[in-house]
Scaffold this active site. Structure first.
Site, PDB file in Angstrom:
ATOM      1  N   LYS A  10       0.405  -0.929   0.099  1.00 21.01           N
ATOM      2  CA  LYS A  10       0.194   0.106   0.059  1.00 21.01           C
ATOM      3  C   LYS A  10       0.985   1.230   0.539  1.00 21.01           C
ATOM      4  O   LYS A  10       2.358   1.265   0.255  1.00 21.01           O
ATOM      5  CB  LYS A  10      -0.856  -0.081   0.499  1.00 21.01           C
ATOM      6  CG  LYS A  10      -0.210   0.339   3.193  1.00 21.01           C
ATOM      7  CD  LYS A  10       0.186   1.134   3.165  1.00 21.01           C
ATOM      8  CE  LYS A  10       1.088   1.246   4.452  1.00 21.01           C
ATOM      9  NZ  LYS A  10       1.814   2.322   4.277  1.00 21.01           N
ATOM     10  N   GLY A 100       7.714   1.197   4.694  1.00 23.81           N
ATOM     11  CA  GLY A 100       6.209   2.448   4.566  1.00 23.81           C
ATOM     12  C   GLY A 100       5.562   1.534   3.776  1.00 23.81           C
ATOM     13  O   GLY A 100       4.771   2.391   3.519  1.00 23.81           O
ATOM     14  N   ASP A 138      -2.069  -0.843  10.541  1.00 25.08           N
ATOM     15  CA  ASP A 138      -1.815  -1.324   9.197  1.00 25.08           C
ATOM     16  C   ASP A 138      -2.438  -2.751   8.396  1.00 25.08           C
ATOM     17  O   ASP A 138      -2.441  -2.857   7.222  1.00 25.08           O
ATOM     18  CB  ASP A 138      -0.547  -0.941   8.488  1.00 25.08           C
ATOM     19  CG  ASP A 138       0.136   0.684   8.476  1.00 25.08           C
ATOM     20  OD1 ASP A 138      -1.414   1.033   8.592  1.00 25.08           O
ATOM     21  OD2 ASP A 138       0.991   0.747   8.564  1.00 25.08           O
TER      22      ASP A 138
HETATM   23  O1  C5P Z   1      -0.295  -0.622  14.891  1.00 21.12           O
HETATM   24  P1  C5P Z   1       1.399  -0.863  15.136  1.00 21.12           P
HETATM   25  O2  C5P Z   1       1.490  -2.376  15.297  1.00 21.12           O
HETATM   26  O3  C5P Z   1       2.020  -0.789  13.442  1.00 21.12           O
HETATM   27  O4  C5P Z   1       2.193   0.431  15.690  1.00 21.12           O
HETATM   28  C1  C5P Z   1       3.521   0.361  16.198  1.00 21.12           C
HETATM   29  C2  C5P Z   1       4.255   1.576  16.681  1.00 21.12           C
HETATM   30  O5  C5P Z   1       3.484   2.587  16.431  1.00 21.12           O
HETATM   31  C3  C5P Z   1       3.052   1.689  17.867  1.00 21.12           C
HETATM   32  O6  C5P Z   1       3.496   0.829  18.894  1.00 21.12           O
HETATM   33  C4  C5P Z   1       2.853   3.159  18.178  1.00 21.12           C
HETATM   34  O7  C5P Z   1       4.163   3.013  18.884  1.00 21.12           O
HETATM   35  C5  C5P Z   1       3.114   3.651  17.146  1.00 21.12           C
HETATM   36  N1  C5P Z   1       2.218   3.764  16.834  1.00 21.12           N
HETATM   37  C6  C5P Z   1       0.769   5.587  16.532  1.00 21.12           C
HETATM   38  N2  C5P Z   1       0.283   5.876  16.567  1.00 21.12           N
HETATM   39  C7  C5P Z   1      -0.807   4.967  15.462  1.00 21.12           C
HETATM   40  C8  C5P Z   1      -0.223   3.472  14.922  1.00 21.12           C
HETATM   41  C9  C5P Z   1       1.595   3.564  15.871  1.00 21.12           C
HETATM   42  O8  C5P Z   1       1.673   6.357  17.751  1.00 21.12           O
HETATM   43  N3  C5P Z   1      -1.667   5.288  15.062  1.00 21.12           N
END
Ligand code: C5P
Length: 319
Positions: A10, A100, A138
């Site tokens: 994506k 990304g 994601d």
């Molecule tokens: O949800 P995911 O595992 O992809 O998120 C990885 C890290 O990115 C989270 O632990 C957090 O530190 C940060 N994050 C965030 N806000 C979001 C998505 C991710 O702070 N909306």
């Protein structure tokens, strides 16, 4: 039984970071768009128990243990279905790690889809979305595909009127950017964000989405293509990726690549997610191919591809 699933990447067409929430995540607004670049996931089931992960490219940043997103999804799927089985997951890696482009998230959703088929059992759509959101912000977008509005921490996804396939160039620099670090940098850079900003972004996106559904958003009077018009409308909303504000100062070469994409004729260029992938959208596939060639001559890893509509995403997942 082995099931092969294509795991598409994506990009983000605009990404806005809001306030840190009580759970530590940041409130987000983004438009996700699936694209044709992909990894391949092979899921096999057999007698016994245990989950095994293998990866064709032995990148140390792809964990092969229970921390892998594919493992975490498989564990939850088995649990939800109440099934005991040995599960082998092979990841054919082509997409960049920490790029990304949501590769690890997409791999995990492909694992879910493959595992259900291999086990000949179905989860409810709600259970799929719950498992996906539980494993990462994601993941859920890959259960929708095409053009997807992401709100909340990015995990709350809504299919929106699909953009037609847009020619594009993707540049994948060697450097990997850590998303949690990029969020932490954002917090250091910005004062607590007022909710007004996300509201303003929401208004602009809502206005664009309303136009997307309208029959008047067809070919423009001057004969431009429908895709071009829709894209122009989106760019006019002033879409930007907030991560550029913290990632570019840290990795100036990424800002230079965005400039190179613009000079190569891109109508809109941006970092995808927290990077390090950059993409540029182009008016025709010929323009995209020429630009990719020009960027490769400058020593960049550039490839011409296109965005993937929802219909094509689901059709090509098993092709
Ligand atoms: O949800 P995911 O595992 O992809 O998120 C990885 C890290 O990115 C989270 O632990 C957090 O530190 C940060 N994050 C965030 N806000 C979001 C998505 C991710 O702070 N909306």
């Amino acid at each position: 039984m082995t099931v092969t699933v294509r795991s598409f990447a994506k990009i983000n067409l605009g990404l806005y970071i809001g306030a840190v929430r009580a759970d530590g995540f940041h409130e987000l607004r983004t438009v996700y768009q699936t694209i044709a670049l992909r990894d391949v996931i092979r899921v096999s089931v057999g007698r016994g128990s245990g989950i095994e992960i293998s990866c064709t490219n032995k990148d140390p940043r792809v964990p092969l243990d229970s921390s892998n997103t594919c493992y975490r999804v498989a564990e939850r799927v088995l649990d939800q279905l109440g099934v005991t089985s040995k599960v082998s997951i092979e990841i054919e890696k082509r997409l960049p790690v920490q790029g990304g482009m949501g590769a690890a998230s997409s791999n995990a959703v492909a694992t879910m889809i493959g595992l259900e088929l291999a086990l000949k059992k179905k989860l409810s759509p709600e259970a799929r979305l719950r498992i996906a959101a539980d494993v990462g912000s994601d993941l859920p977008l890959f259960l929708v595909g095409g053009t997807v509005l992401g709100v909340g921490r990015g995990e709350e996804v809504y299919p929106v009127t699909d953009l037609p396939a847009l020619p594009m160039v993707v540049v994948t620099p060697e450097v990997g950017v850590s998303t949690p670090e990029a969020f932490a940098d954002w917090d250091r850079l910005t004062r607590p964000q007022s909710s007004d900003r996300l509201f303003e972004v929401g208004c602009a996106l809502s206005a664009w989405l309303s136009g997307l559904g309208s029959p008047n958003t067809g070919a423009s009077a001057k004969g431009g293509s429908r895709a071009e018009k829709l894209l122009l409308d989106l760019v006019r909303t002033g879409i930007e990726n907030d991560f550029e504000k913290v990632v570019f100062p840290k990795y100036p070469e990424l800002r230079d690549i965005k400039g190179a994409l613009e000079r190569a004729g891109s109508s809109y260029a941006s970092l995808s997610g927290s990077g390090s992938t950059l993409y540029g959208l182009f008016r025709s596939s010929g323009d995209a191919a020429k630009a990719a060639w020009r960027l490769r001559k400058q020593g960049l890893k550039a490839v011409a591809t296109s965005t993937l509509t929802r219909q094509h995403y689901w059709k090509r997942i098993f092709d």
